[in-house]
Design an enzyme around this catalytic site. Sequence first.
Site, PDB file in Angstrom:
ATOM      1  N   ILE A 150       0.836  -1.197   0.000  1.00 44.88           N
ATOM      2  CA  ILE A 150       0.000   0.000   0.000  1.00 44.88           C
ATOM      3  C   ILE A 150       0.874   1.251   0.000  1.00 44.88           C
ATOM      4  O   ILE A 150       1.787   1.386   0.824  1.00 44.88           O
ATOM      5  CB  ILE A 150      -0.947   0.010   1.215  1.00 44.88           C
ATOM      6  N   CYS A 151       0.587   2.159  -0.942  1.00 48.11           N
ATOM      7  CA  CYS A 151       1.306   3.420  -1.085  1.00 48.11           C
ATOM      8  C   CYS A 151       2.811   3.131  -1.239  1.00 48.11           C
ATOM      9  O   CYS A 151       3.195   2.347  -2.092  1.00 48.11           O
ATOM     10  CB  CYS A 151       0.999   4.340   0.098  1.00 48.11           C
ATOM     11  N   GLN A 152       3.665   3.756  -0.446  1.00 50.99           N
ATOM     12  CA  GLN A 152       5.094   3.474  -0.540  1.00 50.99           C
ATOM     13  C   GLN A 152       5.373   1.995  -0.296  1.00 50.99           C
ATOM     14  O   GLN A 152       6.300   1.418  -0.887  1.00 50.99           O
ATOM     15  CB  GLN A 152       5.859   4.322   0.482  1.00 50.99           C
ATOM     16  N   GLY A 154       3.603  -0.324  -1.402  1.00 51.27           N
ATOM     17  CA  GLY A 154       3.398  -0.958  -2.700  1.00 51.27           C
ATOM     18  C   GLY A 154       4.640  -0.861  -3.569  1.00 51.27           C
ATOM     19  O   GLY A 154       5.000  -1.812  -4.271  1.00 51.27           O
ATOM     20  N   MET A 174      -1.692  -1.088  -4.106  1.00 52.82           N
ATOM     21  CA  MET A 174      -2.839  -0.207  -3.880  1.00 52.82           C
ATOM     22  C   MET A 174      -2.331   1.222  -3.674  1.00 52.82           C
ATOM     23  O   MET A 174      -1.409   1.453  -2.882  1.00 52.82           O
ATOM     24  CB  MET A 174      -3.600  -0.711  -2.653  1.00 52.82           C
TER      25      MET A 174
END
Length: 365
Positions: A150-152, A154, A174
């Site tokens: 998720i985010c970084q 990811g 995501m």
Amino acid sequence: MLPFLMQMRLDDATEEYTELTKKVIKGIENLSRLREEDIEIGVTPKEVVYREDKLVLYHFQPMVEERLNIPVLIVYALVNRPFMVDLQEDRSLVANLLKLGLDIYLIDWGYPTRADRWLTLDDYINDYINNCVDFIRTKHSLDKINLLGICQGGTFSLCYSSIYPEKVKNLIVMVTPVDFQIPDALLYMRGGCTVGAEALDIDLMVNSLGNIPGDFLNFEFLMLKPRQLGIQKYLDFPEIMHSEDKLLNFLRMEKWIFDSPDQAGEAYRQFLKDFYQANKLIKGELMIGDKPVNLSNLSMPVLNLYAEKDHLVPPTSSIALERYVGTNDYTVRSFPVGHIGMYVSGKVQRDLPPAIADWLKVRAD
């Protein structure tokens, strides 16, 4: 007289003032009853199964008897606490995935101190993430597990899966930044995607500060939308404080937003220089330690989830992934919300967990 009062009849203004006063009084009563544990986040039952330095690996208690036999490891960003995925009982990505039969693990990076000043991306990806993956593989007697970044986190998961494709069964990313050359995105511009070190002298910053203060980064994110995130929500606060549910929602969100760990200096230096300023991830030039990262090594199924109104990770940054992966099993899906809406929107929490669970169940064999 103020212009807006000139446009209102006196009785209308009096009525609105009276209603607002009632809301404020009720809100003060609600605030007076609240305790710290009432605004606790990350409440879905879980146990610590592995520790290393500041890192803690959690395993969530199952909620159904029939579960997917391949567990999912959630890798969150370093910049905020990971419990946005478990904000509260009725808005919890983790709880909703558990109810759909997924077996969930979560990495909590903890709070770096001065002792962690020299941690690098090599430490985070080739050591910490890899050790957690190996722990889960051993515990479940599996060659491969599922990753949800998720985010970084990811971006980290893309790097990890490129280096260790033999350990990743399915990869989900995501609201994940992939292409960092997005000149119309304020965060990317500030990081130096357009003019490099002239936008931000990251060497001077890290050499001077050591670790990067979490408060600095939090202020930076808030200033991307200063009116909405720094002013308007507090002006709107008297309108919601009379509702205990809305008040608790607000306070839980505030607690998460302002709980910002410091960033290990060397890891932050490499992330800003190699990703934002040099865009090495999509150029095939990135090295994590002594290991090259090539997105064409992503031969496993990939699910890419992004937010259509994301001001932190622009959709074009996430969508770019399709051009670089090596898999033929690539799925992309968007949701009509912003970055935070991916975690807290009621509609997204209705649609997102089944999208993840159904996608994984089809690829369980």
